[in-house]
Design an enzyme around this catalytic site. Structure first.
Site, PDB file in Angstrom:
ATOM      1  CD  GLU A 286      -2.811  -1.090  -0.093  1.00 32.53           C
ATOM      2  OE1 GLU A 286      -3.305  -0.041  -0.514  1.00 32.53           O
ATOM      3  OE2 GLU A 286      -2.946  -2.191  -0.676  1.00 32.53           O
ATOM      4  CD1 TRP A 289      -1.587  -0.227  -3.784  1.00 30.44           C
ATOM      5  CD2 TRP A 289      -1.988   0.995  -5.617  1.00 30.44           C
ATOM      6  NE1 TRP A 289      -2.210  -1.029  -4.722  1.00 30.44           N
ATOM      7  CE2 TRP A 289      -2.475  -0.304  -5.844  1.00 30.44           C
ATOM      8  CE3 TRP A 289      -2.134   1.941  -6.639  1.00 30.44           C
ATOM      9  CZ2 TRP A 289      -3.093  -0.682  -7.043  1.00 30.44           C
ATOM     10  CZ3 TRP A 289      -2.742   1.565  -7.836  1.00 30.44           C
ATOM     11  CH2 TRP A 289      -3.209   0.262  -8.033  1.00 30.44           C
ATOM     12  CD1 TRP A 317     -17.701  13.528 -17.192  1.00 29.37           C
ATOM     13  CD2 TRP A 317     -18.519  11.746 -16.135  1.00 29.37           C
ATOM     14  NE1 TRP A 317     -16.675  12.607 -17.087  1.00 29.37           N
ATOM     15  CE2 TRP A 317     -17.160  11.500 -16.442  1.00 29.37           C
ATOM     16  CE3 TRP A 317     -19.235  10.749 -15.477  1.00 29.37           C
ATOM     17  CZ2 TRP A 317     -16.495  10.315 -16.105  1.00 29.37           C
ATOM     18  CZ3 TRP A 317     -18.572   9.567 -15.129  1.00 29.37           C
ATOM     19  CH2 TRP A 317     -17.229   9.357 -15.451  1.00 29.37           C
ATOM     20  CG  ASN A 352      -8.853   1.807   0.169  1.00 31.43           C
ATOM     21  OD1 ASN A 352      -8.706   2.771  -0.591  1.00 31.43           O
ATOM     22  ND2 ASN A 352      -8.707   0.556  -0.238  1.00 31.43           N
ATOM     23  CD1 TRP A 370     -13.525  11.744 -13.812  1.00 39.33           C
ATOM     24  CD2 TRP A 370     -12.074  12.461 -12.265  1.00 39.33           C
ATOM     25  NE1 TRP A 370     -12.516  12.398 -14.467  1.00 39.33           N
ATOM     26  CE2 TRP A 370     -11.607  12.844 -13.552  1.00 39.33           C
ATOM     27  CE3 TRP A 370     -11.319  12.807 -11.148  1.00 39.33           C
ATOM     28  CZ2 TRP A 370     -10.423  13.572 -13.724  1.00 39.33           C
ATOM     29  CZ3 TRP A 370     -10.139  13.520 -11.323  1.00 39.33           C
ATOM     30  CH2 TRP A 370      -9.712  13.895 -12.599  1.00 39.33           C
ATOM     31  CD1 TRP A 393     -11.448  11.038  -5.706  1.00 36.96           C
ATOM     32  CD2 TRP A 393     -13.339  10.512  -6.795  1.00 36.96           C
ATOM     33  NE1 TRP A 393     -12.489  11.147  -4.823  1.00 36.96           N
ATOM     34  CE2 TRP A 393     -13.664  10.845  -5.461  1.00 36.96           C
ATOM     35  CE3 TRP A 393     -14.369  10.153  -7.660  1.00 36.96           C
ATOM     36  CZ2 TRP A 393     -14.983  10.817  -4.975  1.00 36.96           C
ATOM     37  CZ3 TRP A 393     -15.678  10.119  -7.183  1.00 36.96           C
ATOM     38  CH2 TRP A 393     -15.968  10.447  -5.858  1.00 36.96           C
TER      39      TRP A 393
END
Ligand code: FAD
Length: 485
Positions: A286, A289, A317, A352, A370, A393
């Site tokens: 993580e 990440w 959108w 998360n 988003w 996102w």
């Protein structure tokens, strides 16, 4: 006799510019500054630039940030160090410091190379060059800098798995061992650089930061780090997806404000590799990440606005304010989505798994861009990190690099059943569903009328019907991505 009294001429002065790195241990810029100051027998001073762009409206994110800054400043005072606060446009601030501090020759700071902060840093570097202030900047907020991990052909990675393999193989930086005794001893004896700025911070700004944060600062961060590593790391792989458990470290606000360094967190987990096994490996991944999204943001500096995948830059959108408001307030009629949004609104942090579910819902069920969700998280998250938030996102919206494929749409009901099976988390944050039987907790609108009355939750009055039909919205989302709209 103090060091000051020994001086014949104005000493050379070295600044440490604190930004989002509020700690006196294992801090790259501070370490290098102090070592040089000692070596050159100079003096140092610490400053924080308070940008007017962030002081008009205090959202949750800035409330937490400024209170953390204040806490850090107090702990510096306790060690005899004054953290000067200087308010104003960047170059005005630097001018002010130069006018005030004679002998200022050099500045040390930790880099922030992604997105809009890199623009600020570039402007600062130009000013330092023009005014013959030498500067030294360091990678501190991440374990590996964006340019450090590249493919063999020299290009950057776009997919996480090969990146993380290369990241895992790379030697990890050690922690910086700062000579804390030298901090007060070598500090320049200065009047506040700009008293009005400090008064503004102490009396006006902090007065407007009204939230009651329980666990600010280094002591709490250390406690949380040690408790998590000793008690939970071994279970991390199995428990990290269950929002109602303390399965994740919740260190993100400390990493964001720099109260903890990523090196400290990494070494703490790595030292337990043998005992914590796959828990430690999953956790360390993580942290990779975090570096990955920073690297991506570095190479795609306009990704706050622009989808990284070109072909999704002009998706159609929906701009319904009504739906956006339902999502914000946690009134979508999908319990797990509503619980996540209310956790964010009430606590400034969201698990998360729920960030993924709520982001997917906004984009794939409500078809809202988003970017609007990213901006809302920016205001509300105490761990708001531009690169990770944009990365998260764009991942959830299927428009980023290595994102979830657009045809794999999270089903909010199934997600709820899987990750909050008996609805404990939902009941905590959506109290109107508190007495709803487990059988209906993920689909309360299916409750027979009698059960609605018994549980004190009348659908349409106490809790809404689902705002949209998931399977219809899923099909529409897929069509939008395919361009069949
Ligand atoms: P742990 O599970 O204990 O993980 C340890 C640390 O690893 C975290 O503190 C964090 O620094 C890092 N990390 C974990 N997961 C990720 C990830 N997917 N991406 C990047 N770093 C990760 N994280 C932020 O720090 N700031 C954000 O603004 C942010 N916005 C997000 C938005 C969305 C839509 C999504 C899906 C994810 C976002 N994340 C963000 C990533 C992740 O949700 C949080 O880092 C995590 O929930 C923090 O809780 P923790 O400290 O208990 O994490």
């Amino acid at each position: 006799m103090t060091k000051q009294n020994n001086k014949q001429k104005a000493p050379e002065r070295f600044a440490v510019w604190f930004r989002s790195d509020f700690r006196l241990k294992d801090q790259a810029a501070l370490y290098h500054a102090i070592e040089t100051v000692k070596h050159k027998d100079g003096e140092w001073f610490a400053f924080f630039h308070l940008d007017p762009a962030f002081t008009d409206e205090i959202d949750t994110h800035h409330d937490y940030f400024f209170q953390t800054l204040n806490h850090f400043r107090d702990s510096c005072s306790g060690k005899g160090i004054h953290l000067h606060i200087v308010y104003g446009e960047l170059t005005d601030t630097l001018e002010r410091i130069r006018d005030h501090v004679s002998g200022w020759s050099t500045v040390y700071f930790n880099r922030d190379d992604a997105g809009r902060n890199s623009v600020r840093d570039q402007k600062a570097r130009e000013w330092f060059d023009e005014h013959s202030i030498e500067y030294f900047d360091y990678e501190d907020a991440h374990i590996h800098a964006p340019e450090e991990i590249k493919k063999q052909d020299g290009s950057h990675y776009k997919v996480f798995t090969p990146y993380s393999k290369a990241w895992g193989k790379k030697h990890k930086p050690d922690m910086y061992n700062i000579d804390e005794d030298a901090l007060a001893e070598y500090q320049a004896d200065l009047q506040p650089i700009h008293k009005q700025s400090e008064t503004f911070f102490e009396e006006d700004l902090l007065d407007r930061c009204s939230m009651n944060w329980q666990a600010l600062g280094a002591c709490h961060a250390k406690d949380r780090l040690e408790t998590f590593m000793d008690e939970r790391l071994a279970y991390y792989k199995d428990e990290r997806d269950i929002p109602e458990r303390a399965g994740t470290s919740r260190l993100s606000p400390y990493l964001k404000t720099g109260v903890l360094s990523p090196r400290q967190v990494f070494h703490s987990a790595a030292a337990r590799r043998e005992d914590a096994g796959s828990g430690a490996e999953t956790y360390i991944n993580e942290l990779a990440w975090r570096d990955f999204y920073y690297m991506i943001h570095y190479f795609y500096p306009d990704s706050k606005q622009k989808e990284i995948t070109d072909k999704y830059q002009s998706l159609d959108w929906n701009d319904s304010d009504e739906r956006f408001q339902m999502w914000i307030e946690g009134r979508t009629g999908y319990p797990i989505v509503d619980a996540g949004m209310r956790q964010l609104n009430e606590t400034g942090w969201m698990h998360n798994r729920l960030r993924m579910i709520t982001a997917s819902f906004l984009t794939k069920d409500f078809h809202i861009a988003w970017r609007k969700g990213e901006e809302y998280f920016q205001k509300k998250l105490i761990d708001y990190d531009q690169s990770s938030n944009i990365g998260g996102w764009q991942w959830a919206a299927s428009v980023g690099t290595d994102a979830v494929p657009y045809f794999r749409v999270f089903n909010p009901t199934t997600q709820g059943k899987r990750f909050d099976p008996d609805g404990t988390f939902i009941r905590k944050y959506v109290p109107e569903l508190k007495n709803v039987p487990a059988k209906y907790i993920h689909e309360p609108s299916k409750m027979p009328e009698g059960t609605q009355e018994e549980s004190g939750c009348i659908i349409g009055r106490n809790y809404p019907e689902p705002a949209v039909d998931h399977s219809t919205q899923r099909k529409k989302a897929i069509a939008m991505f395919k361009g069949d709209d």
